[in-house]
Design a protein around this motif. Structure first.
Motif, PDB file in Angstrom:
ATOM      1  N   THR A  15       0.842  -1.200   0.000  1.00  0.00           N
ATOM      2  CA  THR A  15       0.000   0.000   0.000  1.00  0.00           C
ATOM      3  C   THR A  15       0.882   1.256   0.000  1.00  0.00           C
ATOM      4  OG1 THR A  15      -1.696  -1.207   1.191  1.00  0.00           O
ATOM      5  CG2 THR A  15      -1.872   1.184   1.215  1.00  0.00           C
ATOM      6  N   THR A  27       0.553  -3.096  -6.194  1.00  0.00           N
ATOM      7  CA  THR A  27       0.238  -1.803  -5.563  1.00  0.00           C
ATOM      8  C   THR A  27      -1.178  -1.344  -5.914  1.00  0.00           C
ATOM      9  OG1 THR A  27       1.184  -0.669  -7.457  1.00  0.00           O
ATOM     10  CG2 THR A  27       2.648  -1.035  -5.577  1.00  0.00           C
ATOM     11  N   SER A  32      -2.641   1.698  -9.503  1.00  0.00           N
ATOM     12  CA  SER A  32      -1.171   1.773  -9.448  1.00  0.00           C
ATOM     13  C   SER A  32      -0.588   2.941 -10.238  1.00  0.00           C
ATOM     14  CB  SER A  32      -0.561   0.488  -9.999  1.00  0.00           C
ATOM     15  OG  SER A  32      -0.917  -0.623  -9.219  1.00  0.00           O
TER      16      SER A  32
END
Ligand code: SF4
Length: 366
Positions: free
Chosen positions: A91, A144, A150
Protein backbone atom coordinates in the motif's frame (compact mmCIF):
# COMPACT_ATOMS: atom_id res chain seq x y z
CA UNK A 1 -1.66 15.57 -15.27
CA UNK A 2 -4.72 13.61 -16.38
CA UNK A 3 -6.88 14.01 -13.26
CA UNK A 4 -8.05 17.28 -11.75
CA UNK A 5 -7.00 18.19 -8.23
CA UNK A 6 -8.78 20.78 -6.11
CA UNK A 7 -6.05 20.95 -3.47
CA UNK A 8 -2.89 19.37 -2.15
CA UNK A 9 -1.99 18.90 1.53
CA UNK A 10 1.52 18.10 2.74
CA UNK A 11 2.44 16.99 6.25
CA UNK A 12 5.16 19.20 7.73
CA UNK A 13 7.49 16.22 8.14
CA UNK A 14 7.16 15.36 4.44
CA UNK A 15 7.67 18.84 3.03
CA UNK A 16 11.29 18.17 1.98
CA UNK A 17 10.74 14.61 0.81
CA UNK A 18 11.67 13.71 -2.78
CA UNK A 19 8.02 12.80 -3.38
CA UNK A 20 6.68 16.20 -2.28
CA UNK A 21 9.34 17.94 -4.37
CA UNK A 22 8.34 15.96 -7.46
CA UNK A 23 4.65 16.60 -6.96
CA UNK A 24 5.11 20.34 -6.41
CA UNK A 25 7.25 20.57 -9.52
CA UNK A 26 4.66 18.82 -11.69
CA UNK A 27 1.52 20.36 -10.18
CA UNK A 28 -0.44 22.96 -12.17
CA UNK A 29 0.07 26.39 -10.62
CA UNK A 30 -3.56 27.00 -9.81
CA UNK A 31 -3.83 24.05 -7.39
CA UNK A 32 -3.58 25.38 -3.81
CA UNK A 33 -1.04 23.70 -1.52
CA UNK A 34 -1.50 23.62 2.28
CA UNK A 35 1.10 22.46 4.80
CA UNK A 36 -0.47 20.71 7.76
CA UNK A 37 0.76 19.46 11.14
CA UNK A 38 1.79 15.80 11.31
CA UNK A 39 -1.03 14.87 13.66
CA UNK A 40 -3.82 16.82 12.01
CA UNK A 41 -3.64 15.60 8.42
CA UNK A 42 -6.87 13.65 8.23
CA UNK A 43 -9.01 16.46 9.59
CA UNK A 44 -7.13 19.21 7.73
CA UNK A 45 -7.59 17.44 4.39
CA UNK A 46 -11.25 16.63 4.93
CA UNK A 47 -13.73 18.40 2.57
CA UNK A 48 -15.85 21.07 4.29
CA UNK A 49 -18.93 19.84 6.09
CA UNK A 50 -22.02 20.25 3.93
CA UNK A 51 -20.33 18.90 0.78
CA UNK A 52 -22.95 16.64 -0.83
CA UNK A 53 -20.57 13.82 -1.82
CA UNK A 54 -17.55 13.96 0.53
CA UNK A 55 -16.17 10.63 -0.75
CA UNK A 56 -16.21 11.95 -4.34
CA UNK A 57 -14.69 15.28 -3.22
CA UNK A 58 -11.88 13.38 -1.47
CA UNK A 59 -10.81 11.94 -4.82
CA UNK A 60 -9.73 15.43 -5.93
CA UNK A 61 -7.71 16.19 -2.79
CA UNK A 62 -4.15 14.85 -2.59
CA UNK A 63 -2.50 14.32 0.77
CA UNK A 64 1.23 13.58 1.06
CA UNK A 65 1.80 11.96 4.42
CA UNK A 66 4.06 9.52 6.20
CA UNK A 67 2.78 5.93 6.51
CA UNK A 68 3.12 4.78 10.09
CA UNK A 69 1.98 1.18 9.61
CA UNK A 70 3.53 -1.59 7.46
CA UNK A 71 3.26 -1.25 3.69
CA UNK A 72 3.10 -4.97 2.94
CA UNK A 73 0.15 -7.21 3.79
CA UNK A 74 -1.70 -10.24 2.43
CA UNK A 75 -4.49 -9.36 -0.02
CA UNK A 76 -7.57 -8.39 2.04
CA UNK A 77 -9.76 -10.44 -0.32
CA UNK A 78 -7.99 -13.61 0.86
CA UNK A 79 -10.01 -15.77 3.24
CA UNK A 80 -10.42 -19.44 4.07
CA UNK A 81 -13.81 -19.27 2.27
CA UNK A 82 -12.20 -18.52 -1.10
CA UNK A 83 -9.56 -20.11 -3.29
CA UNK A 84 -6.79 -17.54 -2.92
CA UNK A 85 -4.11 -16.56 -5.47
CA UNK A 86 -1.42 -15.72 -2.91
CA UNK A 87 -1.21 -12.05 -3.87
CA UNK A 88 0.63 -9.62 -1.57
CA UNK A 89 -0.47 -6.01 -1.37
CA UNK A 90 1.92 -3.08 -1.08
CA UNK A 91 0.00 0.00 0.00
CA UNK A 92 1.90 3.03 -1.30
CA UNK A 93 -1.24 5.12 -1.76
CA UNK A 94 -4.89 4.86 -0.90
CA UNK A 95 -7.96 6.03 -2.80
CA UNK A 96 -8.30 6.75 -6.49
CA UNK A 97 -9.08 9.76 -8.69
CA UNK A 98 -11.35 7.65 -10.92
CA UNK A 99 -14.85 6.83 -9.78
CA UNK A 100 -16.27 3.42 -10.64
CA UNK A 101 -19.79 3.01 -9.37
CA UNK A 102 -19.11 -0.50 -8.03
CA UNK A 103 -15.75 0.31 -6.37
CA UNK A 104 -15.25 -1.33 -2.98
CA UNK A 105 -13.30 1.71 -1.78
CA UNK A 106 -16.66 3.43 -1.29
CA UNK A 107 -17.02 1.15 1.70
CA UNK A 108 -13.42 0.35 2.58
CA UNK A 109 -12.29 3.99 2.59
CA UNK A 110 -15.69 5.55 3.27
CA UNK A 111 -14.24 7.97 5.79
CA UNK A 112 -11.12 8.83 3.81
CA UNK A 113 -10.79 12.56 3.31
CA UNK A 114 -8.35 12.49 0.40
CA UNK A 115 -6.18 10.53 -1.99
CA UNK A 116 -3.22 9.69 0.25
CA UNK A 117 0.24 8.98 -1.07
CA UNK A 118 3.03 8.03 1.30
CA UNK A 119 6.22 10.08 1.22
CA UNK A 120 8.22 7.32 2.93
CA UNK A 121 7.20 4.71 0.33
CA UNK A 122 10.79 3.55 -0.21
CA UNK A 123 10.71 2.13 3.36
CA UNK A 124 8.57 -0.60 1.80
CA UNK A 125 11.68 -1.87 -0.01
CA UNK A 126 13.18 -2.91 3.36
CA UNK A 127 9.99 -4.84 4.15
CA UNK A 128 10.22 -6.64 0.82
CA UNK A 129 13.87 -7.53 1.34
CA UNK A 130 13.05 -8.90 4.79
CA UNK A 131 10.21 -10.98 3.27
CA UNK A 132 12.58 -12.55 0.73
CA UNK A 133 15.33 -13.13 3.29
CA UNK A 134 12.86 -15.07 5.47
CA UNK A 135 11.40 -17.16 2.63
CA UNK A 136 14.45 -18.33 0.78
CA UNK A 137 13.73 -19.80 -2.66
CA UNK A 138 10.12 -18.64 -2.85
CA UNK A 139 8.75 -16.22 -5.44
CA UNK A 140 6.15 -13.57 -4.65
CA UNK A 141 3.72 -11.48 -6.70
CA UNK A 142 3.36 -8.09 -5.07
CA UNK A 143 0.88 -5.47 -6.25
CA UNK A 144 0.24 -1.80 -5.56
CA UNK A 145 -3.24 -1.75 -7.11
CA UNK A 146 -5.47 -2.89 -4.28
CA UNK A 147 -6.29 0.28 -2.32
CA UNK A 148 -5.35 2.61 -5.17
CA UNK A 149 -4.90 2.46 -8.92
CA UNK A 150 -1.17 1.77 -9.45
CA UNK A 151 -0.64 4.40 -12.16
CA UNK A 152 -3.20 7.13 -11.50
CA UNK A 153 -1.20 10.29 -10.64
CA UNK A 154 2.02 8.57 -11.74
CA UNK A 155 2.56 11.54 -14.05
CA UNK A 156 3.15 13.68 -10.94
CA UNK A 157 4.50 11.15 -8.42
CA UNK A 158 6.63 8.97 -10.74
CA UNK A 159 6.58 6.27 -8.05
CA UNK A 160 6.49 3.60 -10.76
CA UNK A 161 10.08 4.44 -11.71
CA UNK A 162 11.42 3.76 -8.19
CA UNK A 163 9.41 0.56 -8.00
CA UNK A 164 10.59 -0.74 -11.36
CA UNK A 165 14.23 0.01 -10.49
CA UNK A 166 13.83 -1.92 -7.23
CA UNK A 167 11.94 -4.94 -8.57
CA UNK A 168 14.15 -5.26 -11.66
CA UNK A 169 17.02 -6.15 -9.34
CA UNK A 170 15.16 -8.70 -7.17
CA UNK A 171 15.21 -12.28 -8.45
CA UNK A 172 12.24 -13.61 -6.51
CA UNK A 173 9.79 -10.72 -6.63
CA UNK A 174 7.34 -9.78 -9.36
CA UNK A 175 5.66 -6.39 -9.24
CA UNK A 176 2.11 -6.07 -10.53
CA UNK A 177 1.01 -2.56 -11.47
CA UNK A 178 -2.77 -2.72 -11.82
CA UNK A 179 -4.62 0.08 -13.55
CA UNK A 180 -7.60 1.37 -15.50
CA UNK A 181 -5.57 4.27 -16.90
CA UNK A 182 -3.26 4.61 -19.87
CA UNK A 183 -0.64 6.49 -17.83
CA UNK A 184 2.31 4.42 -19.01
CA UNK A 185 4.75 7.15 -20.07
CA UNK A 186 7.04 6.63 -17.05
CA UNK A 187 7.42 2.94 -17.86
CA UNK A 188 8.48 3.00 -21.46
CA UNK A 189 12.19 3.88 -21.15
CA UNK A 190 12.98 1.53 -18.23
CA UNK A 191 14.12 -2.09 -18.36
CA UNK A 192 11.94 -4.21 -16.04
CA UNK A 193 14.11 -7.33 -16.66
CA UNK A 194 11.02 -9.51 -16.74
CA UNK A 195 10.06 -8.71 -13.15
CA UNK A 196 7.25 -6.24 -13.75
CA UNK A 197 3.80 -7.10 -14.92
CA UNK A 198 1.25 -4.44 -15.83
CA UNK A 199 -2.36 -5.52 -15.60
CA UNK A 200 -5.55 -3.91 -16.74
CA UNK A 201 -9.09 -4.46 -15.60
CA UNK A 202 -11.17 -4.79 -18.75
CA UNK A 203 -14.90 -4.23 -19.13
CA UNK A 204 -17.15 -3.97 -22.19
CA UNK A 205 -17.95 -0.50 -23.50
CA UNK A 206 -21.41 -0.64 -21.92
CA UNK A 207 -19.90 -1.04 -18.44
CA UNK A 208 -17.17 1.52 -19.10
CA UNK A 209 -19.73 4.11 -20.19
CA UNK A 210 -22.22 3.57 -17.40
CA UNK A 211 -19.96 2.74 -14.48
CA UNK A 212 -16.24 3.49 -14.88
CA UNK A 213 -16.11 7.26 -14.66
CA UNK A 214 -12.84 9.01 -15.61
CA UNK A 215 -11.10 5.76 -16.56
CA UNK A 216 -9.37 5.21 -19.91
CA UNK A 217 -11.60 3.54 -22.51
CA UNK A 218 -11.27 -0.25 -22.96
CA UNK A 219 -9.62 0.35 -26.36
CA UNK A 220 -7.10 2.76 -24.78
CA UNK A 221 -6.30 0.22 -22.03
CA UNK A 222 -5.67 -2.50 -24.63
CA UNK A 223 -3.47 -0.13 -26.67
CA UNK A 224 -1.51 0.74 -23.52
CA UNK A 225 -1.03 -2.97 -22.83
CA UNK A 226 0.42 -3.44 -26.30
CA UNK A 227 2.79 -0.52 -25.74
CA UNK A 228 4.16 -1.83 -22.43
CA UNK A 229 4.49 -5.31 -23.88
CA UNK A 230 6.63 -3.88 -26.67
CA UNK A 231 8.69 -2.08 -24.00
CA UNK A 232 9.56 -5.38 -22.25
CA UNK A 233 6.84 -5.73 -19.60
CA UNK A 234 4.61 -8.71 -18.97
CA UNK A 235 0.84 -8.07 -19.14
CA UNK A 236 -2.24 -9.57 -17.51
CA UNK A 237 -5.96 -8.79 -17.51
CA UNK A 238 -8.68 -8.80 -14.91
CA UNK A 239 -12.29 -9.34 -15.96
CA UNK A 240 -13.41 -8.24 -12.56
CA UNK A 241 -16.07 -7.30 -11.77
CA UNK A 242 -17.83 -9.38 -14.37
CA UNK A 243 -21.35 -7.93 -14.50
CA UNK A 244 -24.35 -10.01 -15.53
CA UNK A 245 -26.45 -7.56 -17.56
CA UNK A 246 -28.74 -8.54 -20.49
CA UNK A 247 -26.12 -8.46 -23.30
CA UNK A 248 -23.18 -9.37 -21.12
CA UNK A 249 -22.21 -12.61 -22.83
CA UNK A 250 -22.12 -11.04 -26.30
CA UNK A 251 -20.24 -7.96 -25.06
CA UNK A 252 -17.58 -9.85 -23.08
CA UNK A 253 -16.89 -12.15 -26.03
CA UNK A 254 -16.53 -9.12 -28.30
CA UNK A 255 -14.16 -7.53 -25.78
CA UNK A 256 -12.02 -10.68 -25.64
CA UNK A 257 -11.84 -10.73 -29.43
CA UNK A 258 -10.72 -7.09 -29.43
CA UNK A 259 -8.07 -7.90 -26.82
CA UNK A 260 -6.72 -10.97 -28.62
CA UNK A 261 -6.43 -9.06 -31.89
CA UNK A 262 -3.94 -6.73 -30.22
CA UNK A 263 -2.35 -8.98 -27.57
CA UNK A 264 -1.88 -12.62 -28.68
CA UNK A 265 -2.82 -15.17 -26.00
CA UNK A 266 0.72 -16.49 -25.61
CA UNK A 267 1.80 -13.01 -24.49
CA UNK A 268 -0.77 -12.84 -21.67
CA UNK A 269 0.71 -13.83 -18.31
CA UNK A 270 -2.63 -14.56 -16.69
CA UNK A 271 -6.32 -13.74 -16.60
CA UNK A 272 -8.38 -13.23 -13.47
CA UNK A 273 -12.15 -13.30 -13.41
CA UNK A 274 -14.54 -12.36 -10.61
CA UNK A 275 -18.25 -11.62 -10.50
CA UNK A 276 -19.65 -8.36 -9.17
CA UNK A 277 -19.99 -8.68 -5.41
CA UNK A 278 -21.12 -6.11 -2.91
CA UNK A 279 -21.68 -6.08 0.80
CA UNK A 280 -25.03 -4.54 1.76
CA UNK A 281 -23.17 -1.43 2.94
CA UNK A 282 -21.27 -1.06 -0.33
CA UNK A 283 -24.40 -1.66 -2.37
CA UNK A 284 -26.20 1.06 -0.40
CA UNK A 285 -23.35 3.54 -0.87
CA UNK A 286 -22.98 2.74 -4.58
CA UNK A 287 -26.69 3.00 -5.37
CA UNK A 288 -26.98 6.24 -3.50
CA UNK A 289 -23.97 7.81 -5.29
CA UNK A 290 -24.95 6.40 -8.73
CA UNK A 291 -28.74 5.97 -8.71
CA UNK A 292 -28.99 5.93 -12.54
CA UNK A 293 -26.40 3.21 -13.17
CA UNK A 294 -28.19 0.18 -14.68
CA UNK A 295 -25.21 -2.06 -13.85
CA UNK A 296 -25.98 -1.71 -10.15
CA UNK A 297 -29.60 -2.76 -10.53
CA UNK A 298 -29.32 -6.38 -11.68
CA UNK A 299 -31.10 -9.07 -9.72
CA UNK A 300 -28.80 -10.50 -7.09
CA UNK A 301 -28.88 -12.70 -4.02
CA UNK A 302 -27.19 -12.44 -0.66
CA UNK A 303 -24.54 -15.16 -0.82
CA UNK A 304 -23.10 -17.14 2.08
CA UNK A 305 -20.17 -14.74 2.39
CA UNK A 306 -22.52 -11.81 3.15
CA UNK A 307 -22.15 -10.21 -0.28
CA UNK A 308 -24.79 -9.67 -2.95
CA UNK A 309 -23.89 -11.58 -6.10
CA UNK A 310 -25.57 -12.62 -9.36
CA UNK A 311 -27.40 -15.95 -9.13
CA UNK A 312 -24.96 -18.85 -9.18
CA UNK A 313 -26.18 -20.37 -12.52
CA UNK A 314 -25.78 -16.99 -14.21
CA UNK A 315 -22.32 -16.51 -12.72
CA UNK A 316 -21.19 -19.99 -13.70
CA UNK A 317 -22.50 -19.55 -17.23
CA UNK A 318 -20.57 -16.29 -17.68
CA UNK A 319 -17.39 -17.71 -16.14
CA UNK A 320 -17.57 -20.73 -18.45
CA UNK A 321 -18.19 -18.55 -21.50
CA UNK A 322 -15.01 -16.57 -20.81
CA UNK A 323 -12.95 -19.62 -19.89
CA UNK A 324 -14.04 -21.43 -23.09
CA UNK A 325 -13.21 -18.43 -25.25
CA UNK A 326 -9.69 -18.19 -23.87
CA UNK A 327 -9.23 -21.94 -24.22
CA UNK A 328 -10.31 -21.77 -27.86
CA UNK A 329 -7.72 -19.05 -28.45
CA UNK A 330 -5.19 -21.86 -28.42
CA UNK A 331 -2.77 -20.91 -25.67
CA UNK A 332 -2.86 -22.08 -22.09
CA UNK A 333 -3.39 -18.82 -20.25
CA UNK A 334 -3.28 -19.30 -16.46
CA UNK A 335 -6.70 -18.21 -15.23
CA UNK A 336 -8.02 -17.88 -11.71
CA UNK A 337 -11.30 -16.83 -10.16
CA UNK A 338 -11.18 -14.08 -7.58
CA UNK A 339 -13.17 -14.43 -4.36
CA UNK A 340 -14.95 -17.62 -5.32
CA UNK A 341 -14.89 -20.90 -3.38
CA UNK A 342 -13.05 -23.99 -4.62
CA UNK A 343 -16.39 -25.56 -5.66
CA UNK A 344 -16.92 -22.80 -8.26
CA UNK A 345 -13.42 -23.39 -9.67
CA UNK A 346 -14.29 -27.05 -10.05
CA UNK A 347 -17.51 -26.21 -11.92
CA UNK A 348 -15.78 -23.80 -14.29
CA UNK A 349 -12.42 -25.47 -14.90
CA UNK A 350 -13.25 -29.07 -14.02
CA UNK A 351 -10.57 -29.19 -11.34
CA UNK A 352 -9.96 -27.85 -7.87
CA UNK A 353 -7.59 -24.87 -7.61
CA UNK A 354 -4.04 -25.38 -6.45
CA UNK A 355 -2.89 -24.02 -3.08
CA UNK A 356 -2.57 -20.23 -2.79
CA UNK A 357 1.22 -20.36 -2.57
CA UNK A 358 1.41 -22.56 -5.70
CA UNK A 359 -0.91 -20.30 -7.72
CA UNK A 360 0.92 -17.21 -6.45
CA UNK A 361 4.32 -18.57 -7.45
CA UNK A 362 3.07 -19.66 -10.86
CA UNK A 363 1.59 -16.23 -11.58
CA UNK A 364 4.71 -14.51 -10.28
CA UNK A 365 7.03 -16.53 -12.50
CA UNK A 366 4.90 -16.23 -15.63
S1 SF4 B 1 -10.24 2.43 -10.99
FE1 SF4 B 1 -10.30 0.82 -9.42
S2 SF4 B 1 -9.76 1.85 -7.50
FE2 SF4 B 1 -10.32 3.43 -9.00
S3 SF4 B 1 -12.49 3.85 -8.64
FE3 SF4 B 1 -12.34 2.29 -10.28
S4 SF4 B 1 -12.48 0.30 -9.19
FE4 SF4 B 1 -11.99 1.88 -7.65
Amino acid sequence: MKFDLDSVFIEHGCADSPLATRVLRALPRDVPVTHVGDNETREAARPASGVIDPFGAGKRRLLIARRKTPFLMPCPAGSSKFACCGYLVLTLASNCPMDCSYCFLQEYLADNPAFQVYANFTDSFDELDRLCANAHGRTFRVGTGELADSLAFDSITAISRDLIDFFASRENLTLELKTKTDEIENLLDLDPRGRVLVSWTLSPDAVYRSSEHLTASPAARIAAARAVLDAGYRVAFHFDPLIAYPDAERDYLRLIDELLEVVPPKQISFISVGGLRMTPRLRGAARSRFPADPMLCGEDVLAADGRFRAFMPLRLSLYRTLADRFKKAGAEIPTYLCMEPASVHEHVFGAAPAKAATIGERLARG
